[in-house]
Write a protein that holds these residues in place. Structure first.
Motif, PDB file in Angstrom:
ATOM      1  N   ARG A  78       0.824  -1.328   0.009  1.00  0.00           N
ATOM      2  CA  ARG A  78      -0.038  -0.201   0.031  1.00  0.00           C
ATOM      3  C   ARG A  78       0.956   1.214   0.133  1.00  0.00           C
ATOM      4  N   ASP A 106      -3.508   3.392  -5.245  1.00  0.00           N
ATOM      5  CA  ASP A 106      -3.840   3.173  -3.982  1.00  0.00           C
ATOM      6  C   ASP A 106      -2.773   2.019  -3.302  1.00  0.00           C
ATOM      7  N   ARG A 146      -6.738  -6.649   3.905  1.00  0.00           N
ATOM      8  CA  ARG A 146      -7.997  -7.136   4.477  1.00  0.00           C
ATOM      9  C   ARG A 146      -8.073  -8.598   4.520  1.00  0.00           C
ATOM     10  N   GLU A 179      -3.356  -2.728   8.819  1.00  0.00           N
ATOM     11  CA  GLU A 179      -2.890  -1.597   8.075  1.00  0.00           C
ATOM     12  C   GLU A 179      -1.785  -0.728   8.569  1.00  0.00           C
ATOM     13  N   ASN A 203      -3.483  -3.016  -5.163  1.00  0.00           N
ATOM     14  CA  ASN A 203      -4.713  -2.531  -4.209  1.00  0.00           C
ATOM     15  C   ASN A 203      -5.783  -2.019  -5.043  1.00  0.00           C
ATOM     16  N   ASP A 204      -5.869  -2.126  -6.341  1.00  0.00           N
ATOM     17  CA  ASP A 204      -6.895  -1.556  -7.039  1.00  0.00           C
ATOM     18  C   ASP A 204      -8.298  -1.632  -6.517  1.00  0.00           C
ATOM     19  N   TYR A 205      -8.531  -2.669  -6.044  1.00  0.00           N
ATOM     20  CA  TYR A 205      -9.857  -3.093  -5.502  1.00  0.00           C
ATOM     21  C   TYR A 205      -9.808  -3.027  -3.914  1.00  0.00           C
ATOM     22  N   ASP A 206      -8.847  -2.216  -3.285  1.00  0.00           N
ATOM     23  CA  ASP A 206      -8.890  -1.993  -1.772  1.00  0.00           C
ATOM     24  C   ASP A 206      -8.830  -3.331  -1.007  1.00  0.00           C
ATOM     25  N   ARG A 260      -9.203  -5.561   8.948  1.00  0.00           N
ATOM     26  CA  ARG A 260      -8.034  -5.216   8.066  1.00  0.00           C
ATOM     27  C   ARG A 260      -6.717  -4.704   8.737  1.00  0.00           C
ATOM     28  N   LYS A 302       2.680   3.351  -3.700  1.00  0.00           N
ATOM     29  CA  LYS A 302       1.961   4.371  -4.663  1.00  0.00           C
ATOM     30  C   LYS A 302       2.555   4.541  -5.832  1.00  0.00           C
TER      31      LYS A 302
END
Lengths: 179, 378, 546
Positions: free
Chosen positions: C292, C301, C312, C411, C305-308, C409, C295
């Motif tokens: 993450r 992102d 997770r 992070e 991580n395009d789909y977040d 998640r 970038k």
């Protein structure tokens, strides 16, 4: 309170500074006496403490030839014990130190006596138990003598006898070889 | 530059230090001169030095024999492993005896660096040659010869009823000749005799034993605090090695046969049992499957003669083996690292397998046999 | 240091050691750079070992996340402090080395239960690599067991059960396996089956019981492998740099990873080094944070991580802890091994999967008496005997499988640790039903202690310890449902791999490291195209929960 002016002298709680110092042969002999007293007091050696001597000596070397150097603490312990010997005689001195010192073992040690107890006696006790003193337990009610303990180099398990008090999986065919 | 000469106290001691042959040394130790105590202590040290070199000399050959067995969990492998462990124990006990009287054990003869093929050190057995050749009839008979007791017990073959003779050791080409055991071709002094003389001297001299440099731990059961513990140790070494007239564990109270008899069981491929007051070879004890390794040539395998893969393995093995020897000597050395070095030695012993086992699986090009470790001290 | 390497591996733990070794054995002059954020801490040091015996101190605990460097939100506290070693060798510096295979049902969690996700591969795809992993780690296990299908026996025999284990074994022999409400009852009765815990110990283990700092290297430690690789003269292009945290992974296009940027912690200087292939092997905590943080114009992102989804589905194991006591300990049993020897998979089955699998084992630290402490406290021999042979405590424990959720998640949070790595925050919550299920499972353990004749003194579900964190860059079939593909390659990249617990879609009920090692062997085959047969059992529809 036990001991006199040496034992009860107030000193800093941190390890007595001793970088560059070494133990003399006499110092080591005196420290060995302390170690032997542990086995004698709690009656947990077989024959004598001699079979733990090489382990004990190795620990002493490791503690005094590397930082932080324990030489200061070991010499302090000898002074403390000398005063106790003078005041109470050898046998009684050890008894007082082991059982009546009133030292809080979990608090920072602020007297010479407390330093002796925390950095020398207590550590010798831990070492004595792990290097073989633990074997004195297990048999009181007819059970098996203890074979192993956290810190005891029991040896390879590719041996005829198990290295722990093992569960006998096959009591019928009890002569099973161990791998 | 002036080469320093060693000054001996007297002729007796000078002679004692120069004798290479154990039989002669034992004999020499029985001639007494004026300074009795000192001379006897001196020759005792020499005898002990010979004992420790003898104990260590057997370690490489037992190890490599054990490693050639494919299934390291089978009975024979376990038995030989146990014998090796007991030999290490004997060696450690002798090192303790040496340290106890102020000496420093040297576990291998620096002159020949324990290279193979080798006779038994100390000229103990002039006809016996030890090869690194894995587990086979030759080597097994050699192992028996090393542990030979003064009196071999009578053991009968259960099926034929005949008394079993141990036969003779192989010739230089690896052939075991027919015919019965010829005692004249055997030891001039057994290891047992050497220990007997050592014990005699200890009991006679009752030296004050210094426990400071002695070690007690997993490889070494107790320290030699006095001549009593020495006697106990020597009794154990002899019983474990050559046994006594009472062969089976039931009669000795030990939990296993003496090494001599265990090797004989593997050699003869039958187990020893006691029925009544007689001993028999009864019940199959098949030879386990092994890697067939060629006899390692004198001086070991050279880099130019082998593939890079083989050289990597055999050279790494020698490096680790040399480390092992250094750790063992350091453990009992004056100003040595003591117990710490022994712990290192124990760890390194297992590291040898990492190189030995893959090496023994590689066939020698053009031959039907495989490579084996050279046990070179670098 | 070269400008460009065939492989850059971030992290110097078991995954890095396995992959590096495999690549080098395949081609000896492969150029590999391993970048480790932490320092090198000497193993097998005598003084460190004596300080451990006499003072309980260990030389690597200073590299742990401290309590003030991590927090957690959610209805359960997720423990991060103390769970991982940030040093050369990684968490194998302190691990217990319990080495168990996942079971076939663990790869199909969603298909079986409707919860969590499936793996994009099956147990059969990994089976031969499990053999490789067990051989490599030197796993000691019982060849007579048959918990999972296996094509090769364990390489080393198991450790024997202790006499104290015997009491629990006898109790299990009398207890039926229970199926609680929410389980699938197979209708067949069976007793709880005793097993020998498979552990990674080399044959030189001297049963010293100070596994956390083994004096002779008996317990597998990635350090030893990396040291051997460094010392092997054949591997001339192999390098390891310690004190070198990687802060950024750089790309030249969306699919092409070009280089990594790291800081030399000793000089403060930043370096960028290029690699043909980059492998992130720095653990389930670091991998998502690094992705993450990376970038760029192609990955707004962060990489992958395009789909977040990065970070997770985080899970670890919660520990179920039940303690019972007996009035006497006539044999004076105390702790001998430093690992559990008795375990059972009887509650780690497909039938128990939906409600929650548990992997049960007897805590090796009970029964125990700290005899030395009693002496230190000034108790005499008689008093000590009374305690040693007196009241006895037995602790049965179980790992509880947690199922990954989108809302959970891991992070980064503002701030860095002492090595310059970002601090951590974990959002972790359990549903009410999961809480209830966890508590229900306690009853299974209580029953066992009661059968042993013990009085239950405590019974609780402990908070999850992050030691077994998985899922934070999970494998799947598409970028919409996962971060990595079935070969652990980050979706939409050509040359970025995640060789870490982060890639696991499920956490199962057992320790992750053996499975990680198996995946690492598989990755090596994939990278070197040396697979004899590419095992690929059919997964028509990859099932997952978002």
């Amino acid at each position: 309170m036990i001991g006199g002016s040496v034992c009860n002298e107030q000193i800093s709680a941190s390890l007595i500074f001793a970088e560059g110092q070494k133990l003399t042969h006499e110092n080591k002999e005196a420290l060995w006496e302390i170690f032997e007293a542990i086995g004698e007091t709690w009656k947990n050696t077989v024959y004598s403490s001699n079979n733990q001597r090489s382990s004990w000596f190795e620990m002493l070397k490791a503690k005094t030839e590397n930082a932080p150097n324990y030489t200061g603490e070991y010499v302090n312990a000898i002074y403390v014990l000398n005063e106790l010997f003078t005041e109470y005689g050898k046998k009684e001195a050890f008894k007082k130190l082991f059982f009546e010192s009133d030292v809080d073992n979990s608090a920072p040690p602020t007297t010479r006596l407390a330093h002796c107890k925390v950095f020398v006696i207590n550590e010798f006790i831990r070492m004595q138990i792990t290097a073989g003193g633990f074997k004195s337990w297990g048999e009181a009610n007819g059970g098996e003598q203890a074979k192993n303990y956290h810190g005891f180099l029991a040896g390879t398990r590719y041996n005829r006898t198990p290295r722990v008090r093992a569960f006998d999986e096959d009591p019928v065919y009890s002569k099973k070889e161990n791998v | 530059m002036e080469i320093p000469t060693i000054n001996y106290k007297n002729k007796f001691q000078e002679q004692a230090s120069k004798i290479d042959n154990v039989q002669e040394l034992i004999a020499h130790s029985k001639t007494v001169e004026i300074n009795e105590y000192e001379d006897k202590m001196f020759v005792l040290k020499e005898l002990l030095n010979n004992a420790v070199i003898l104990e260590f000399a057997t370690i490489p050959i037992y190890l490599q024999a054990m490693w050639t067995i494919k299934d390291n969990k089978c009975e024979v492998a376990k038995s030989i492993r146990n014998i090796f462990q007991e030999e290490m124990l004997h060696m450690a006990m002798v090192c303790n005896m040496i340290a106890g009287i102020g000496g420093e054990p040297k576990i291998y003869n620096t002159k020949n660096r324990l290279s193979f093929p080798s006779g038994l050190p100390g000229g103990v057995h002039p006809k016996l040659f030890l090869y690194l050749e894995g587990l086979n009839d030759c080597s097994l008979r050699n192992f028996m010869e090393i542990e030979l007791p003064e009196e071999i017990a009578d053991i009968y073959d259960y099926d034929s009823g005949e008394l079993v003779d141990i036969g003779n050791i192989s010739d230089k080409n690896g052939v075991i000749p027919n015919g019965k055991y010829d005692k004249d071709h055997s030891h001039n002094a057994t290891i047992g005799e050497l220990y007997d003389r050592i014990n005699e001297l200890f009991q006679e001299l009752q030296p004050k034993m210094n426990v400071e440099r002695q070690l007690a731990g997993p490889l070494s059961w107790w320290v030699m605090a006095d001549s009593n513990s020495v006697s106990k140790a020597i009794d154990m070494i002899k019983e474990q090695g050559e046994g006594s007239e009472n062969v089976t564990p039931a009669s000795t109270g030990m939990d296993n046969l003496a090494h001599f008899y265990r090797f004989w069981e593997v050699f003869y491929q039958k187990k020893i049992v006691q029925e009544g007051d007689k001993y028999y070879f009864k019940g199959a004890n098949p030879r386990p499957e092994t890697y067939t390794i060629a006899r390692v040539p004198k001086g070991g395998y050279k880099e130019a003669d082998v593939s890079p893969e083989v050289w990597h393995l055999t050279n790494s093995f020698d490096e680790v083996y040399t480390e092992l020897v250094k750790f063992l000597e350091d453990a009992w050395a004056i100003d040595g690292r003591g117990q710490a070095a022994l712990v290192n030695a124990v760890e390194v012993m297992f590291k040898l397998e990492q190189y030995a086992l893959p090496l023994m699986k590689i066939p020698i090009p053009g031959k039907s046999e495989n490579y084996g470790p050279s046990f070179r001290i670098i | 240091m070269k400008k460009k390497y065939d492989y850059i591996i971030v992290g110097a733990g078991v995954a890095a050691a396995t992959v590096a070794r495999g690549l080098l054995l395949n081609k000896q002059d492969t150029s590999i750079l391993i970048l480790e954020a932490g320092p090198e801490i000497k193993a097998k040091d005598r003084r460190f070992w004596w300080d451990y015996i006499t003072r309980g101190e260990r030389p690597y605990t200073y590299t742990y996340d401290q309590k003030f460097e991590a927090d957690s939100t959610g209805n359960i506290e997720y423990q991060t402090d103390g769970v991982r070693v940030k040093a050369y060798g990684g968490s194998t510096m302190h691990w217990g080395a319990w080495s168990l295979r996942f079971k076939p049902e663990d790869f199909n969690l969603h298909t079986n239960t409707g919860l969590g996700a499936d793996w994009p591969l099956n147990y059969e795809d990994l089976e031969s690599y499990y053999n490789d992993a067990e051989s490599f780690l030197s796993v000691c296990g019982d060849e007579n067991e048959n918990w999972v299908p296996r094509s090769k026996p364990y390489p080393v025999p198991p450790f024997q059960w202790t006499a104290a284990d015997g009491e629990m074994i006898k109790a299990w022999e009398q207890l039926d396996v229970v199926y609680q409400e929410g389980d699938l009852n197979p209708g067949v009765k069976s007793k709880i089956k005793s097993g020998k815990m498979p552990i990674a110990r080399y044959r030189k283990c001297m049963t010293t019981g100070t596994c956390k700092y083994c004096p002779i290297g008996g317990r597998f430690n990635a350090q030893y492998v990396l040291d051997d690789l460094k010392n092997d003269l054949r591997f001339i292009n192999f390098e390891v740099r310690i004190n070198s945290p990687v802060h950024h992974v750089n790309v030249s296009s969306k699919s092409k990873i070009e280089s990594v940027t790291f800081t030399d912690n000793l000089t403060g200087k930043e370096h960028t080094v290029a690699g043909e292939t980059v492998i992130l092997a720095s653990g389930a905590y670091n991998v998502p944070k690094l992705l993450r943080a990376s970038k760029n114009e192609f990955w707004k992102d962060g990489i992958g991580n395009d789909y977040d989804l990065v970070g997770r589905f985080v899970v670890s194991h919660s520990l179920l802890n039940v303690v019972g006591k007996a009035k006497t300990n006539p044999n004076g049993w105390f702790q001998e091994y430093d690992f559990p020897t008795l375990m059972s998979h009887s509650y780690n089955t497909k039938e128990h999967q939906k409600k929650g699998k548990i992997f049960i084992f007897k805590n090796r630290a009970t029964p125990n008496t700290d005899i030395a402490q009693l002496m230190i406290d000034g108790k005499n021999r008689e008093e000590i005997d009374a305690i040693v042979y007196g009241e006895m405590e037995v602790n049965i424990q179980a790992f509880l499988e947690e199922k990954g959720k989108f809302s959970n998640r891991l992070e980064a949070r503002p701030g860095v640790d002492r090595f310059g790595l970002p601090q951590t925050t974990v959002h972790f919550s359990r549903t009410d039903e999961e809480m209830k299920n966890a508590n229900d499972r306690l009853q299974l353990l209580e029953e066992i202690l009661v059968k042993m004749g013990l009085e239950i003194t405590s019974s609780k579900v402990d908070k999850p310890g992050g030691h077994h964190t998985t899922g934070t860059a999970r494998m799947g079939t598409t970028p919409e449902n996962s971060v990595t593909d079935k070969f652990m390659r980050v979706h939409n990249t050509d040359n970025l791999y995640v060789c870490s617990n982060a890639a696991f879609p499920t956490g199962s009920a057992v320790n992750p490291t053996l499975t990680l090692t198996a995946l690492a062997f598989r990755l090596v085959e994939n990278l070197t195209n040396s697979a004899k047969t590419k095992k690929n059992s059919k997964k028509n529809e990859w099932k997952y929960q978002l």
